[in-house]
Design a protein around this motif. Structure first.
Motif, short mmCIF file in Angstrom:
data_model
loop_
_atom_site.label_atom_id
_atom_site.label_comp_id
_atom_site.label_asym_id
_atom_site.label_seq_id
_atom_site.Cartn_x
_atom_site.Cartn_y
_atom_site.Cartn_z
N ILE A 136 0.85 -1.19 0.00
CA ILE A 136 0.00 0.00 0.00
C ILE A 136 0.89 1.24 0.00
O ILE A 136 1.88 1.30 0.73
CB ILE A 136 -0.95 -0.02 1.22
CG1 ILE A 136 -1.92 1.15 1.19
CG2 ILE A 136 -0.18 -0.08 2.53
CD1 ILE A 136 -3.05 1.03 2.23
N SER A 137 0.54 2.20 -0.82
CA SER A 137 1.36 3.41 -0.92
C SER A 137 1.07 4.34 0.25
O SER A 137 0.00 4.30 0.87
CB SER A 137 1.07 4.13 -2.25
OG SER A 137 -0.24 4.68 -2.23
N ALA A 138 2.02 5.20 0.53
CA ALA A 138 1.82 6.21 1.57
C ALA A 138 0.67 7.14 1.20
O ALA A 138 -0.09 7.59 2.06
CB ALA A 138 3.11 7.01 1.77
N GLU A 139 0.50 7.41 -0.08
CA GLU A 139 -0.60 8.27 -0.53
C GLU A 139 -1.95 7.62 -0.23
O GLU A 139 -2.88 8.30 0.22
CB GLU A 139 -0.46 8.54 -2.03
CG GLU A 139 -1.56 9.43 -2.58
CD GLU A 139 -1.44 9.64 -4.08
OE1 GLU A 139 -2.22 10.45 -4.62
OE2 GLU A 139 -0.57 9.00 -4.71
N THR A 140 -2.07 6.32 -0.48
CA THR A 140 -3.33 5.63 -0.17
C THR A 140 -3.62 5.69 1.31
O THR A 140 -4.77 5.90 1.73
CB THR A 140 -3.27 4.17 -0.65
OG1 THR A 140 -3.16 4.15 -2.08
CG2 THR A 140 -4.52 3.40 -0.25
N LEU A 141 -2.62 5.50 2.14
CA LEU A 141 -2.81 5.55 3.59
C LEU A 141 -3.32 6.91 4.04
O LEU A 141 -4.31 7.01 4.79
CB LEU A 141 -1.50 5.23 4.31
CG LEU A 141 -1.03 3.77 4.23
CD1 LEU A 141 0.41 3.66 4.72
CD2 LEU A 141 -1.94 2.87 5.05
N PRO B 91 6.82 8.39 5.41
CA PRO B 91 5.55 8.99 4.96
C PRO B 91 5.07 10.07 5.91
O PRO B 91 5.57 10.21 7.04
CB PRO B 91 4.60 7.78 4.98
CG PRO B 91 5.12 6.92 6.08
CD PRO B 91 6.63 7.07 6.01
N ARG B 92 4.10 10.83 5.46
CA ARG B 92 3.49 11.85 6.31
C ARG B 92 2.88 11.20 7.56
O ARG B 92 2.35 10.10 7.49
CB ARG B 92 2.40 12.59 5.53
CG ARG B 92 1.77 13.73 6.32
CD ARG B 92 0.61 14.37 5.56
NE ARG B 92 0.06 15.50 6.31
CZ ARG B 92 -1.04 16.15 5.98
NH1 ARG B 92 -1.73 15.77 4.91
NH2 ARG B 92 -1.47 17.16 6.73
N GLU C 47 -8.69 1.22 -3.60
CA GLU C 47 -9.47 0.17 -2.94
C GLU C 47 -8.75 -1.18 -2.96
O GLU C 47 -8.81 -1.94 -1.99
CB GLU C 47 -10.84 0.04 -3.60
CG GLU C 47 -11.71 1.27 -3.47
CD GLU C 47 -11.96 1.67 -2.02
OE1 GLU C 47 -12.28 0.78 -1.19
OE2 GLU C 47 -11.84 2.87 -1.71
N ALA C 48 -8.05 -1.47 -4.04
CA ALA C 48 -7.30 -2.73 -4.12
C ALA C 48 -6.19 -2.75 -3.07
O ALA C 48 -5.94 -3.78 -2.42
CB ALA C 48 -6.72 -2.92 -5.52
N GLU C 49 -5.53 -1.61 -2.88
CA GLU C 49 -4.47 -1.54 -1.87
C GLU C 49 -5.03 -1.65 -0.46
O GLU C 49 -4.40 -2.25 0.42
CB GLU C 49 -3.67 -0.25 -2.03
CG GLU C 49 -2.81 -0.24 -3.28
CD GLU C 49 -1.78 0.87 -3.28
OE1 GLU C 49 -0.72 0.69 -3.91
OE2 GLU C 49 -2.03 1.94 -2.68
N ILE C 50 -6.20 -1.09 -0.22
CA ILE C 50 -6.83 -1.23 1.09
C ILE C 50 -7.12 -2.70 1.38
O ILE C 50 -6.84 -3.20 2.48
CB ILE C 50 -8.13 -0.41 1.16
CG1 ILE C 50 -7.82 1.10 1.13
CG2 ILE C 50 -8.94 -0.76 2.40
CD1 ILE C 50 -7.03 1.60 2.34
N ILE C 51 -7.66 -3.42 0.41
CA ILE C 51 -7.94 -4.85 0.60
C ILE C 51 -6.64 -5.61 0.86
O ILE C 51 -6.58 -6.46 1.77
CB ILE C 51 -8.67 -5.43 -0.63
CG1 ILE C 51 -10.06 -4.81 -0.77
CG2 ILE C 51 -8.78 -6.96 -0.52
CD1 ILE C 51 -10.80 -5.23 -2.03
N ALA C 52 -5.60 -5.33 0.08
CA ALA C 52 -4.32 -6.02 0.27
C ALA C 52 -3.76 -5.77 1.67
O ALA C 52 -3.25 -6.68 2.33
CB ALA C 52 -3.32 -5.57 -0.80
#
Length: 309
Positions: free
Chosen positions: A84-89, A139-140, A240-245
């Motif tokens: 998951i990317s820092a941006e997604t978080l 990350p931030r 959403e895919a990264e959240i699931i992963a």
């Protein structure tokens, strides 16, 4: 000849020096001692076994002569950036602010179901901060992440009840979240000092499953229904895919139920792999592969719910 002389002297000295007296071992150990050494000692060890690489890293980080050895140990890291990317978080954390603010606008709203909303959203936010605390990179909010993780986790757990105290806590955390998003300074309770994150206290399974279900059934499925929806929602599909992963990784962690079940862990790993495949497909604009990945995730979730719901 000289060697023989030395050998003779050594033998003579050994014969003259009395051996120290030692206590005889007991004929029978008490039950507590017997239980301590019974069976395979490895079964009594907790946590992951150290690898040669981790031992090497630990040795190389020892302070040099003259340096202060009483420094605070650095937080453990995990290769989250591959999941998951820092941006997604950070985007996920921000996305919950408005709904939380609405749920805690007054006591009546909180007691009329707003607490259930804050339980879900605070739990997801706590999980995201838990990842940021372990994130490989800078990350931030990484510096604030341990304290934020524990503070929002507490608000999420306590929101199961709707009373004046839990409302006040939820309202305070809502204000803290808004301040963080604006870039302001927030004073949060100090994080608990512990060897490893107790993930089941950071975010209980039901709220995480609610978020996962929304990502899969409420978003990825309709967004992959046809080319038009796919093109309109490609960046959001990556999110959403990264959240699931990430959630599939979290629920494999120690302290969650079933983590000692190999079949359960394999289902989690399958879900993680299919979610990452969905992410790649969304990034590359490959609708057919995304549809396959979404279908596989749905099958994996159904198989898991049959035995572990």
């Amino acid at each position: 000849m000289l060697a023989l002389v030395f050998l003779g002297v050594s033998v003579a000295l050994a014969q003259r020096i009395p051996l120290p007296k030692r206590s005889r071992p007991p004929a029978k150990f008490d039950q507590e001692t017997s239980d301590l050494f019974a069976g395979d000692a490895r079964e009594r060890l907790r946590g992951e076994r150290p690898t040669p690489e981790s031992l090497t890293a630990a040795t190389s980080s020892d302070p040099a002569p003259g340096e202060d050895s009483q420094t605070t140990p650095a937080a453990a890291t995990f290769a989250w950036s591959g999941i998951i990317s820092a941006e997604t978080l950070t985007d996920e954390i921000k996305a919950h602010s408005s709904d939380i603010s609405h749920a805690v606008r007054n006591v009546r709203a909180f007691r009329s179901g707003g607490n259930l909303e804050t339980r879900l959203r605070f739990s997801v936010i706590a999980a995201m901060f838990g990842i940021l605390a372990e994130y490989d990179g800078d990350p931030r909010w990484k510096e604030q992440a341990p304290a934020a993780r524990d503070a929002f986790a507490s608000a999420g757990r306590n929101s199961k009840a709707a009373d004046d105290n839990t409302f006040k806590e939820a309202r305070q955390r809502s204000e803290d979240l808004e301040a963080l998003i604006r870039g302001g300074s927030v004073e949060l309770p100090a994080p608990e000092e512990k060897q490893a994150i107790e993930w089941d206290r950071v975010a209980q399974r039901p709220p995480l499953m609610q978020r996962l279900e929304k990502a899969l059934d409420g978003r990825l499925r309709p967004w992959s229904a046809d080319q038009r929806e796919f093109e309109r929602n490609r960046p959001a599909s990556v999110h959403e895919a990264e959240i699931i992963a990430a959630l599939a990784e979290i629920i494999q962690r120690e302290y969650y139920e079933y983590v000692d079940d190999d079949d359960y862990l394999e289902l989690c790993r399958q879900l993680n792999r299919h979610a990452l495949a969905a992410r790649t497909a969304a990034r590359e604009g490959d609708l057919s592969t995304l549809q396959m990945a979404v279908g596989e995730m749905a099958k994996t979730c159904s198989g898991c719910h049959e035995d572990y719901r």
